[in-house]
Write a protein that holds these residues in place. Sequence first.
Motif, PDB file in Angstrom:
ATOM      1  N   TYR A 259     -17.764  31.577 -34.521  1.00  0.00           N
ATOM      2  CA  TYR A 259     -17.615  32.923 -35.262  1.00  0.00           C
ATOM      3  C   TYR A 259     -18.178  33.651 -34.335  1.00  0.00           C
ATOM      4  CZ  TYR A 259     -19.770  29.255 -38.545  1.00  0.00           C
ATOM      5  OH  TYR A 259     -19.056  28.099 -39.325  1.00  0.00           O
ATOM      6  N   ARG A 261     -20.055  35.581 -32.393  1.00  0.00           N
ATOM      7  CA  ARG A 261     -20.922  36.168 -32.883  1.00  0.00           C
ATOM      8  C   ARG A 261     -21.873  36.841 -31.208  1.00  0.00           C
ATOM      9  NH1 ARG A 261     -24.417  29.591 -33.317  1.00  0.00           N
ATOM     10  NH2 ARG A 261     -22.040  29.181 -33.919  1.00  0.00           N
ATOM     11  N   ASN A 297     -25.188  34.701 -35.582  1.00  0.00           N
ATOM     12  CA  ASN A 297     -24.600  36.539 -36.319  1.00  0.00           C
ATOM     13  C   ASN A 297     -25.974  36.683 -35.050  1.00  0.00           C
ATOM     14  OD1 ASN A 297     -26.879  36.747 -38.085  1.00  0.00           O
ATOM     15  ND2 ASN A 297     -25.872  36.186 -39.212  1.00  0.00           N
ATOM     16  N   LYS A 312     -21.048  35.406 -37.522  1.00  0.00           N
ATOM     17  CA  LYS A 312     -20.672  35.345 -39.268  1.00  0.00           C
ATOM     18  C   LYS A 312     -21.519  35.498 -39.676  1.00  0.00           C
ATOM     19  CE  LYS A 312     -21.131  30.808 -41.922  1.00  0.00           C
ATOM     20  NZ  LYS A 312     -19.954  30.358 -42.859  1.00  0.00           N
ATOM     21  N   ASN A 315     -21.370  34.156 -46.150  1.00  0.00           N
ATOM     22  CA  ASN A 315     -20.989  32.920 -46.367  1.00  0.00           C
ATOM     23  C   ASN A 315     -19.385  32.235 -46.472  1.00  0.00           C
ATOM     24  OD1 ASN A 315     -22.664  31.423 -45.461  1.00  0.00           O
ATOM     25  ND2 ASN A 315     -23.400  30.519 -47.789  1.00  0.00           N
ATOM     26  N   ASP A 319     -15.313  36.390 -40.166  1.00  0.00           N
ATOM     27  CA  ASP A 319     -16.523  36.451 -39.563  1.00  0.00           C
ATOM     28  C   ASP A 319     -16.064  37.484 -39.156  1.00  0.00           C
ATOM     29  OD1 ASP A 319     -17.162  33.968 -39.948  1.00  0.00           O
ATOM     30  OD2 ASP A 319     -15.715  33.501 -38.514  1.00  0.00           O
ATOM     31  N   ARG A 488     -17.976  25.710 -35.033  1.00  0.00           N
ATOM     32  CA  ARG A 488     -15.906  26.018 -34.971  1.00  0.00           C
ATOM     33  C   ARG A 488     -16.075  24.648 -33.769  1.00  0.00           C
ATOM     34  NH1 ARG A 488     -16.353  26.229 -29.725  1.00  0.00           N
ATOM     35  NH2 ARG A 488     -17.879  28.525 -28.640  1.00  0.00           N
TER      36      ARG A 488
END
Length: 541
Positions: A259, A261, A297, A312, A315, A319, A488
């Motif tokens: 995502y 992050r 995140n 992320k 929802n 991203d 992922r």
Amino acid sequence: MSEVEKTVEEEKKEEVVVKGGELLFCGCTSWDSVGRRKGLPEGNLVSPTRLRPLVGVDICFVAAGCASCHCVALDTEGRCYTWGRNEKGQLGHGDKISRDRPTIVSELSKYKIVRAAAGRSHSVVVTDDGQSFAFGWNKHGQLGIGSAKNETESSPVRCAVTDVKTTACGADFTVWLTSVEGASILTAGLPQYGQLGHGTDNEYNTKDSSVRLAYEAQPRPRPIAAFSGETIVKVACGTNHTVAVDKNGYVYTWGFGGYGRLGHREQKDEFSPRRVDVFTRQNVLPPDAVVSAGSVNSACTAGGGQLYMWGKIKNTGDDWMYPKPLLDLSGWNLRCMDSGNMHHFVGADSSCISWGHAQSGELGYGPNGQKSSAVPKKVDILDGMHVISVACGFAHSMVVIDRTNVEDRLDQLDVYDGKASEEVGAEPVNESPVPQKASKKGSAKAPAKSKKRKKSKDASESEDEEEENSDDESDDESDDYEEQSNGRAKSSGKGRGKAAGKATSAKKGAGRGRGRPPSANKSSQPEGKVSTGKRGRPRKS
């Protein structure tokens, strides 16, 4: 005066007077069922609520992790209170009975505790003289006591670190910041995604010719070599990633990359610290910056106090693969922030702001307010109150409010009594056998979600032991955690994405592979039948 001197000055001031306040709690109090889909948990506190044992107590610091279903609070005298889920002894009371009421950790009473952190099933505290103690689950060495012989430690044990200033916990790992020259940051625990920052995930095959992978526990806290010349001053941990800031205001991230992050414009896992390019030159972090990491995140305040986020964030929608300013909060003076599973809490000016995806009232908007909010929104009932500290857990939030001038308003808030520990303790005992029976009857009928979760779960643990202990509860735990924290599909074939989860579900009946329930291998095959193994080699029953 240089920035370093300034922070030293500030720290001195802090030591002189630590301000305490009233702890308010919102979110889920069904500690043993939260995040496990065992029916809908009742007992959500949807408005900020006082907790009976802590009414009038001067709380100065609260801690919870984005994967934790337990809480830690410290008062101005240095006492440590814990409550919540306790299946791995993470409350430090010498037993495994969950507590609904904040309870003093008696074995720490001779120390003055000044900092604390909470992982999925462990807790770590720091004393005023730089020692660190930990308790709870130690399967991956996350307690940092130098050995992972005992899987759980239900009473505080000393961590193998000295001169500790603060600590932070990911789901199954721990980070300590110390004042030792050249070793300002140490890590211990699960290295699976590189979240320890030592350049490796310590992956190995459990047996020769086995495709089963495991990750070597790292029970001795080790300094991150990449930082030997730097001084790390702030750190925050997500489920499987870490964000750190050095004294020059540079930001580094490492660990699980899904995502975005980590903020490097790609989803690669980073096994060593990597600098985030957004926060350089004019935009380095000021000494009073706030850093926070959620399960998927990351966030920090940079130049001018502007909050940046990445990973992320919602929802739905894209991203954020690199740090972007969250413009909704421009102009606010953010003093503290914490992130839970998918929600965030911020203390800014004389307001409290929360947002994110919430199921259990953890945003504190009240019975008539919305459950979730995609944009930052004031917690109205706390408007005009000064926030001292915030903490977000898996499905709960804690805020500490300065009582000055708002005593009467605090007195109007609800008080939650909590159940006595005997009542709470009765639940987990009957819990674990039941799901096992279900898994024996028909592994194929297990809900699709559980397949996904067990797949990702088993990737992180050597399954053999899991089955013997039939660690049914931690399997269930991962249900929401893993699904939301590691989002992922990974190319290495440890399926992470949704598609991978579905692929397993088709093979569930085969009775082998990552997705099987703890006892399925013993029961899902009739005697004498040879199962075609998931990996294509026959397996004797």
